[in-house]
Design a protein around this motif. Sequence first.
Motif, PDB file in Angstrom:
ATOM      1  N   ALA A   1       0.693  -1.374  -0.306  1.00 56.38           N
ATOM      2  CA  ALA A   1      -0.169  -0.633  -0.146  1.00 56.38           C
ATOM      3  C   ALA A   1       1.444   1.224  -0.254  1.00 56.38           C
ATOM      4  CB  ALA A   1      -0.657   0.113   1.361  1.00 56.38           C
ATOM      5  N   PRO A   2      -0.235   2.276  -0.706  1.00 63.30           N
ATOM      6  CA  PRO A   2       1.060   3.323  -0.197  1.00 63.30           C
ATOM      7  C   PRO A   2       1.177   4.031   1.299  1.00 63.30           C
ATOM      8  CG  PRO A   2      -0.719   3.412  -1.736  1.00 63.30           C
ATOM      9  CD  PRO A   2      -0.695   2.602  -1.059  1.00 63.30           C
ATOM     10  N   ARG A   3       2.458   4.582   1.549  1.00 68.49           N
ATOM     11  CA  ARG A   3       2.760   5.292   2.656  1.00 68.49           C
ATOM     12  C   ARG A   3       1.686   5.951   2.669  1.00 68.49           C
ATOM     13  NH1 ARG A   3       8.392   6.312   3.299  1.00 68.49           N
ATOM     14  NH2 ARG A   3       8.325   4.457   2.486  1.00 68.49           N
ATOM     15  N   GLU A   4       1.121   6.889   2.201  1.00 72.67           N
ATOM     16  CA  GLU A   4      -0.071   7.808   2.650  1.00 72.67           C
ATOM     17  C   GLU A   4      -0.866   7.127   3.443  1.00 72.67           C
ATOM     18  OE1 GLU A   4       1.424   9.583  -0.500  1.00 72.67           O
ATOM     19  OE2 GLU A   4       1.063   7.767  -0.330  1.00 72.67           O
ATOM     20  N   LEU A   5      -1.377   5.572   3.517  1.00 64.31           N
ATOM     21  CA  LEU A   5      -1.995   4.941   4.409  1.00 64.31           C
ATOM     22  C   LEU A   5      -1.741   4.581   5.337  1.00 64.31           C
ATOM     23  CD1 LEU A   5      -5.033   3.975   3.577  1.00 64.31           C
ATOM     24  CD2 LEU A   5      -4.550   1.901   2.415  1.00 64.31           C
ATOM     25  N   THR A   6      -2.543   4.724   6.898  1.00 65.74           N
ATOM     26  CA  THR A   6      -2.273   3.849   7.466  1.00 65.74           C
ATOM     27  C   THR A   6      -3.757   3.638   8.032  1.00 65.74           C
ATOM     28  OG1 THR A   6      -0.506   4.990   9.002  1.00 65.74           O
ATOM     29  CG2 THR A   6      -1.602   3.598  10.008  1.00 65.74           C
ATOM     30  N   VAL A   7      -3.600   1.653   8.902  1.00 64.96           N
ATOM     31  CA  VAL A   7      -4.692   1.020   8.745  1.00 64.96           C
ATOM     32  C   VAL A   7      -5.526   1.185  10.285  1.00 64.96           C
ATOM     33  CG1 VAL A   7      -5.895   0.967   6.380  1.00 64.96           C
ATOM     34  CG2 VAL A   7      -4.804  -0.793   7.810  1.00 64.96           C
ATOM     35  N   THR A   8      -5.995   1.183  10.998  1.00 64.12           N
ATOM     36  CA  THR A   8      -6.329   0.885  12.352  1.00 64.12           C
ATOM     37  C   THR A   8      -7.794  -0.410  12.655  1.00 64.12           C
ATOM     38  OG1 THR A   8      -5.233   2.213  12.886  1.00 64.12           O
ATOM     39  CG2 THR A   8      -7.174   0.705  14.119  1.00 64.12           C
ATOM     40  N   TYR A   9      -7.445  -1.601  12.863  1.00 63.25           N
ATOM     41  CA  TYR A   9      -8.703  -2.426  12.688  1.00 63.25           C
ATOM     42  C   TYR A   9      -9.001  -3.022  14.050  1.00 63.25           C
ATOM     43  CZ  TYR A   9     -11.093  -6.906  13.024  1.00 63.25           C
ATOM     44  OH  TYR A   9     -12.421  -8.343  13.452  1.00 63.25           O
ATOM     45  N   ILE A  10     -10.078  -2.687  14.861  1.00 60.17           N
ATOM     46  CA  ILE A  10     -10.370  -2.456  16.052  1.00 60.17           C
ATOM     47  C   ILE A  10     -11.734  -3.925  16.370  1.00 60.17           C
ATOM     48  CG2 ILE A  10     -11.868  -0.624  16.646  1.00 60.17           C
ATOM     49  CD1 ILE A  10     -10.686  -0.766  19.233  1.00 60.17           C
ATOM     50  N   ASP A  11     -12.133  -4.502  17.062  1.00 60.22           N
ATOM     51  CA  ASP A  11     -13.553  -5.152  17.928  1.00 60.22           C
ATOM     52  C   ASP A  11     -13.060  -5.811  18.929  1.00 60.22           C
ATOM     53  OD1 ASP A  11     -15.353  -7.357  17.490  1.00 60.22           O
ATOM     54  OD2 ASP A  11     -14.325  -8.661  16.986  1.00 60.22           O
ATOM     55  N   VAL A  12     -14.609  -4.950  19.671  1.00 60.79           N
ATOM     56  CA  VAL A  12     -14.637  -4.585  20.865  1.00 60.79           C
ATOM     57  C   VAL A  12     -15.906  -4.651  21.283  1.00 60.79           C
ATOM     58  CG1 VAL A  12     -12.685  -2.519  21.477  1.00 60.79           C
ATOM     59  CG2 VAL A  12     -15.511  -1.841  20.732  1.00 60.79           C
ATOM     60  N   PRO A  13     -15.983  -5.393  23.131  1.00 56.14           N
ATOM     61  CA  PRO A  13     -17.594  -5.753  23.481  1.00 56.14           C
ATOM     62  C   PRO A  13     -17.807  -4.527  23.350  1.00 56.14           C
ATOM     63  CG  PRO A  13     -15.865  -5.934  24.872  1.00 56.14           C
ATOM     64  CD  PRO A  13     -15.039  -5.388  23.838  1.00 56.14           C
ATOM     65  N   PRO A  14     -19.461  -4.773  23.845  1.00 58.17           N
ATOM     66  CA  PRO A  14     -20.303  -3.455  24.267  1.00 58.17           C
ATOM     67  C   PRO A  14     -20.481  -3.756  26.072  1.00 58.17           C
ATOM     68  CG  PRO A  14     -21.334  -5.250  24.299  1.00 58.17           C
ATOM     69  CD  PRO A  14     -20.020  -6.190  23.463  1.00 58.17           C
ATOM     70  N   MET A  15     -19.408  -2.503  25.872  1.00 61.47           N
ATOM     71  CA  MET A  15     -18.787  -2.031  27.112  1.00 61.47           C
ATOM     72  C   MET A  15     -18.577  -0.552  27.448  1.00 61.47           C
ATOM     73  SD  MET A  15     -16.259  -4.997  28.078  1.00 61.47           S
ATOM     74  CE  MET A  15     -15.490  -3.681  29.654  1.00 61.47           C
ATOM     75  N   ASP A  16     -17.998   0.430  26.311  1.00 61.82           N
ATOM     76  CA  ASP A  16     -17.654   1.997  26.578  1.00 61.82           C
ATOM     77  C   ASP A  16     -18.087   2.175  25.788  1.00 61.82           C
ATOM     78  OD1 ASP A  16     -16.133   4.577  26.245  1.00 61.82           O
ATOM     79  OD2 ASP A  16     -14.392   3.429  25.580  1.00 61.82           O
ATOM     80  N   PRO A  17     -19.161   3.399  25.925  1.00 60.82           N
ATOM     81  CA  PRO A  17     -19.543   4.263  24.366  1.00 60.82           C
ATOM     82  C   PRO A  17     -19.272   4.441  23.861  1.00 60.82           C
ATOM     83  CG  PRO A  17     -20.199   4.709  27.442  1.00 60.82           C
ATOM     84  CD  PRO A  17     -19.195   3.607  27.094  1.00 60.82           C
ATOM     85  N   SER A  18     -17.628   5.124  24.178  1.00 65.71           N
ATOM     86  CA  SER A  18     -17.215   5.754  23.767  1.00 65.71           C
ATOM     87  C   SER A  18     -16.835   5.325  21.741  1.00 65.71           C
ATOM     88  CB  SER A  18     -15.828   6.464  23.970  1.00 65.71           C
ATOM     89  OG  SER A  18     -15.587   5.923  24.666  1.00 65.71           O
ATOM     90  N   ALA A  19     -16.656   3.901  22.431  1.00 64.36           N
ATOM     91  CA  ALA A  19     -16.759   3.198  21.181  1.00 64.36           C
ATOM     92  C   ALA A  19     -17.929   2.257  21.046  1.00 64.36           C
ATOM     93  CB  ALA A  19     -15.055   2.164  22.055  1.00 64.36           C
ATOM     94  N   PRO A  20     -18.232   2.121  19.660  1.00 61.94           N
ATOM     95  CA  PRO A  20     -19.510   0.957  18.881  1.00 61.94           C
ATOM     96  C   PRO A  20     -18.609  -0.336  19.945  1.00 61.94           C
ATOM     97  CG  PRO A  20     -19.204   2.923  18.249  1.00 61.94           C
ATOM     98  CD  PRO A  20     -17.445   3.464  19.251  1.00 61.94           C
ATOM     99  N   ALA A  21     -19.582  -1.189  19.852  1.00 68.42           N
ATOM    100  CA  ALA A  21     -19.501  -2.498  20.003  1.00 68.42           C
ATOM    101  C   ALA A  21     -19.069  -3.437  18.450  1.00 68.42           C
ATOM    102  CB  ALA A  21     -20.263  -3.499  20.485  1.00 68.42           C
ATOM    103  N   GLY A  22     -18.275  -4.243  18.221  1.00 72.08           N
ATOM    104  CA  GLY A  22     -18.160  -5.442  16.440  1.00 72.08           C
ATOM    105  C   GLY A  22     -17.003  -4.725  16.632  1.00 72.08           C
ATOM    106  N   ALA A  23     -16.748  -4.874  15.252  1.00 72.60           N
ATOM    107  CA  ALA A  23     -15.305  -4.462  14.599  1.00 72.60           C
ATOM    108  C   ALA A  23     -15.617  -3.791  13.431  1.00 72.60           C
ATOM    109  CB  ALA A  23     -15.156  -6.309  13.874  1.00 72.60           C
ATOM    110  N   ARG A  24     -14.288  -3.380  13.680  1.00 67.62           N
ATOM    111  CA  ARG A  24     -14.571  -1.380  12.712  1.00 67.62           C
ATOM    112  C   ARG A  24     -13.197  -1.144  12.245  1.00 67.62           C
ATOM    113  NH1 ARG A  24     -14.811   0.563  17.027  1.00 67.62           N
ATOM    114  NH2 ARG A  24     -13.836   2.688  17.400  1.00 67.62           N
TER     115      ARG A  24
END
Length: 419
Positions: A204-227
Amino acid sequence: MTDETRATGSTTAEPFAARPTTAVEVADLVRHAKESGLRLTVVAGGHGPWARTPAPGMRIELEVLSHIDVDGTVVHIGGGAVWGDVAAALDAHGLAISSGDTGSVGVGGLTLGGGIGWMVRAWGIAADQLIGAQIVTAAGDIVEASAAENPDLFWAIRGGGGNFGIVTRFDFQAHRIAGITLGEHTVTDTAPALRALRDLMRDAPRELTVTYIDVPPMDPSAPAGARLTAVWAGVDPDRLRSVMGPVSHVAGVEADYSTPAYREILLGPSEPSEGADTLPAFIGGNGLFADLDDELIDRLIDFRSTHPASVVLLRSLGGAYSDVVQESTPFPARSANWFVMAGGFDVPGLVDDATRERISADWGRIQERRIAEYGNFAVTERTEAVPGMFTESALARLREIKAKWDPENLFRRNHNIEV
């Protein structure tokens, strides 16, 4: 000094906090702690569990030293500043620094430990952009550190942690940027999406950085599920949409693209969120990995599905991160292409001893092939883990520098490098 500091004349080990307003006051406090035999704790931005953990002795809080001065593309930042304030200040100048991904994270702690952020593939870690610093040493001296002045100390603070002194000013080389392109993707079929992402990021071009996260329904600031969040260094939604096509076209992936200012992905609450002190313990860990091969992907998916109160987080590396010669900073694993974190939350009533053992064992299988541990995501002081945070040669050099600048180990409330 503050009234609280001036009122403290005791040489006992009773805890007290001091909030200096200048580097000279920091130096006075360091000398007082050393002469009085006080255990010293240094708090920069105040983010993370150590910042809120009471400890005996003197606690130096740098929050007043939070100035942000811009001189062309060079930025001078006080040791107590937080990245959200830095991003807001630099936005007015069309500038940015590769930093953390949360506004409340301190400039000091993140930079001293390395600093893997949204622009890590475009610009490297936060420490890679550091060109100088003002440091209060264990002797209570105020010194400058750069490639030309005290170069050994300058080398050590770019990933060696807070072992070598108190940084009262950071000097960064910032980058001009008009904005970013943000791609937000929800993921409902994890395995094919992660495999497609892995394949994409290899070239990938170095202009691109990606982050994947999958969390349970615990923190209102981080919606549950994978994104999956994709950040492109520049305003070019068509380009990002095209580059992300191999992932966004996978069944079970929904994509949305926007062009916010860089500061908008960083700004957040400047104080810990309500209830932060009572968050459950974390069982697991992190690592810098060469690649996301199929076996590692399967283990991460299995971990998340097996343990309901668990989280998996991935961030792509490579690009500018890998351009840096390994020996030029203490930060480990420049050959790594992925940062991986996985763990379970020790939720009372949900997790028993047997479950804790299973979580630990499952994480142990995930970490088997990691190159190194990233100290900024290791949330407890574990001196025994320090060798796993550096290359063998870097650790040997760090010990030599520690012996020179802090032979009595005054600065030890960190991932301590013992002489």
